[in-house]
Scaffold this motif. Structure first.
Motif, short mmCIF file in Angstrom:
data_model
loop_
_atom_site.label_atom_id
_atom_site.label_comp_id
_atom_site.label_asym_id
_atom_site.label_seq_id
_atom_site.Cartn_x
_atom_site.Cartn_y
_atom_site.Cartn_z
N ILE A 14 0.80 -1.23 0.00
CA ILE A 14 0.00 0.00 0.00
C ILE A 14 0.83 1.28 0.00
O ILE A 14 0.51 2.22 -0.75
N PRO A 15 1.90 1.39 0.80
CA PRO A 15 2.64 2.66 0.81
C PRO A 15 3.16 3.12 -0.55
O PRO A 15 3.31 4.33 -0.79
N ALA A 16 3.43 2.20 -1.46
CA ALA A 16 3.98 2.56 -2.77
C ALA A 16 2.91 2.95 -3.79
O ALA A 16 3.24 3.43 -4.88
N LEU A 17 1.64 2.79 -3.43
CA LEU A 17 0.56 3.08 -4.38
C LEU A 17 0.32 4.59 -4.50
O LEU A 17 0.57 5.35 -3.57
N ILE A 140 -11.94 -6.32 4.93
CA ILE A 140 -13.10 -5.47 5.12
C ILE A 140 -12.73 -4.02 5.45
O ILE A 140 -13.61 -3.18 5.57
N GLY A 141 -11.44 -3.73 5.58
CA GLY A 141 -11.01 -2.37 5.84
C GLY A 141 -11.03 -1.54 4.57
O GLY A 141 -10.72 -2.05 3.48
N LEU A 142 -11.38 -0.27 4.68
CA LEU A 142 -11.52 0.58 3.51
C LEU A 142 -10.20 0.72 2.74
O LEU A 142 -10.18 0.65 1.51
N GLN A 143 -9.10 0.93 3.44
CA GLN A 143 -7.83 1.15 2.75
C GLN A 143 -7.41 -0.07 1.93
O GLN A 143 -7.02 0.06 0.76
N LYS A 144 -7.50 -1.26 2.51
CA LYS A 144 -7.11 -2.47 1.78
C LYS A 144 -8.08 -2.79 0.66
O LYS A 144 -7.68 -3.22 -0.42
N LEU A 145 -9.37 -2.55 0.89
CA LEU A 145 -10.35 -2.79 -0.17
C LEU A 145 -10.10 -1.88 -1.37
O LEU A 145 -10.16 -2.31 -2.52
N TYR A 146 -9.83 -0.61 -1.09
CA TYR A 146 -9.62 0.34 -2.18
C TYR A 146 -8.35 -0.01 -2.96
O TYR A 146 -8.32 0.06 -4.19
N ALA A 147 -7.31 -0.37 -2.23
CA ALA A 147 -6.06 -0.78 -2.89
C ALA A 147 -6.29 -2.01 -3.75
O ALA A 147 -5.78 -2.11 -4.88
N ASN A 148 -7.06 -2.94 -3.25
CA ASN A 148 -7.34 -4.19 -3.96
C ASN A 148 -8.11 -3.92 -5.25
O ASN A 148 -7.79 -4.48 -6.31
N LEU A 149 -9.12 -3.07 -5.17
CA LEU A 149 -10.00 -2.85 -6.31
C LEU A 149 -9.47 -1.82 -7.31
O LEU A 149 -9.75 -1.91 -8.51
N PHE A 150 -8.72 -0.84 -6.82
CA PHE A 150 -8.32 0.27 -7.69
C PHE A 150 -6.81 0.50 -7.78
O PHE A 150 -6.36 1.33 -8.58
N GLY A 151 -6.01 -0.19 -6.95
CA GLY A 151 -4.57 0.00 -7.00
C GLY A 151 -4.15 1.38 -6.54
O GLY A 151 -3.14 1.93 -6.99
N LYS A 152 -4.93 1.98 -5.62
CA LYS A 152 -4.62 3.31 -5.11
C LYS A 152 -4.71 3.30 -3.58
O LYS A 152 -5.38 2.46 -2.99
N LYS A 153 -4.03 4.27 -2.99
CA LYS A 153 -3.93 4.33 -1.52
C LYS A 153 -4.79 5.46 -0.98
O LYS A 153 -4.72 6.59 -1.45
N ILE A 154 -5.59 5.14 0.03
CA ILE A 154 -6.31 6.16 0.78
C ILE A 154 -5.56 6.39 2.09
O ILE A 154 -5.40 5.47 2.89
#
Length: 209
Positions: A14-17, A140-154
């Protein structure tokens, strides 16, 4: 080509996204009267993302009531400062409305927090947690879900900031708006993948083969 998703996303990636954040209009609601106008607008929208923020407790036994309710459309986010407005009749009407598609993540926890402010029975909500399992996603966490689906970091840097501060700074506003807005993006993408079947699930054990 099918979209690759993971049953459990590797948090170390995640940090590199590239960073994702809300770029739309943010409106802070400070008085009970302002909630009426905001809710009238929100109830005309086809979909709304929801989230809440509470001032963190750093002392044992110390608890705070929910301070902020974020409600976002795809391009506008309202930040209701609940410790100033209280749970007004307009906000109760919004939370109990069943005509608008409303989405949140781990929404049950938010409901419990909101019910500490007054009598309200939120209705018409879809909890993203109930959709991810249909794809085999375990996060189920928002940050991991977003990274998984969009390849971006919140970014979660503002999560433990003071949500009861007299004035929210710009970083707090963007953080709060992003969390609510991201729920819309996640919901729409999950529905697309469920309906189209256009994905390939990589299970955790397969990632290390």
């Amino acid at each position: 080509m099918p979209k690759v998703i993971y049953s459990k996303y590797d948090k170390s990636l995640i940090p590199a996204l590239p960073v994702e954040q809300f770029e739309g209009r943010i409106i802070v609601i400070l008085t009970p009267g302002e909630t009426d106008k905001a809710v009238r607008f929100l109830l005309t929208q086809p979909i709304l993302g929801f989230d809440t923020e509470t001032k963190p407790s750093f002392k044992r036994g110390q608890n705070h009531k929910v301070a902020l309710l974020q409600v976002s459309t795809p391009d506008t986010c309202f930040l209701f400062r609940l410790h100033n407005t209280g749970l007004t009749p307009a906000l109760i009407r919004l939370l109990e409305d069943t005509t608008v598609t409303k989405v949140g993540l781990s929404w049950h926890d938010d409901v419990n927090s909101l019910q500490q402010l007054g009598k309200v029975s939120p209705k018409g909500f879809t909890d993203i947690q109930n959709l991810v399992s249909q794809l085999g996603i375990e996060d189920i966490g928002l940050q991991k879900l977003y990274a998984n689906l969009f390849g971006k970091k919140i970014s979660k840097r503002q999560q433990l900031s003071n949500w009861e501060a007299d004035i929210l700074n710009d970083k707090q506003k963007v953080y709060a708006a992003t969390d609510a807005w991201a729920c819309i993006n996640i919901y729409n993408e999950l529905l697309r993948l469920i309906n189209d079947g256009d994905y390939k699930l990589i299970k955790e054990e397969e990632q290390h083969v």
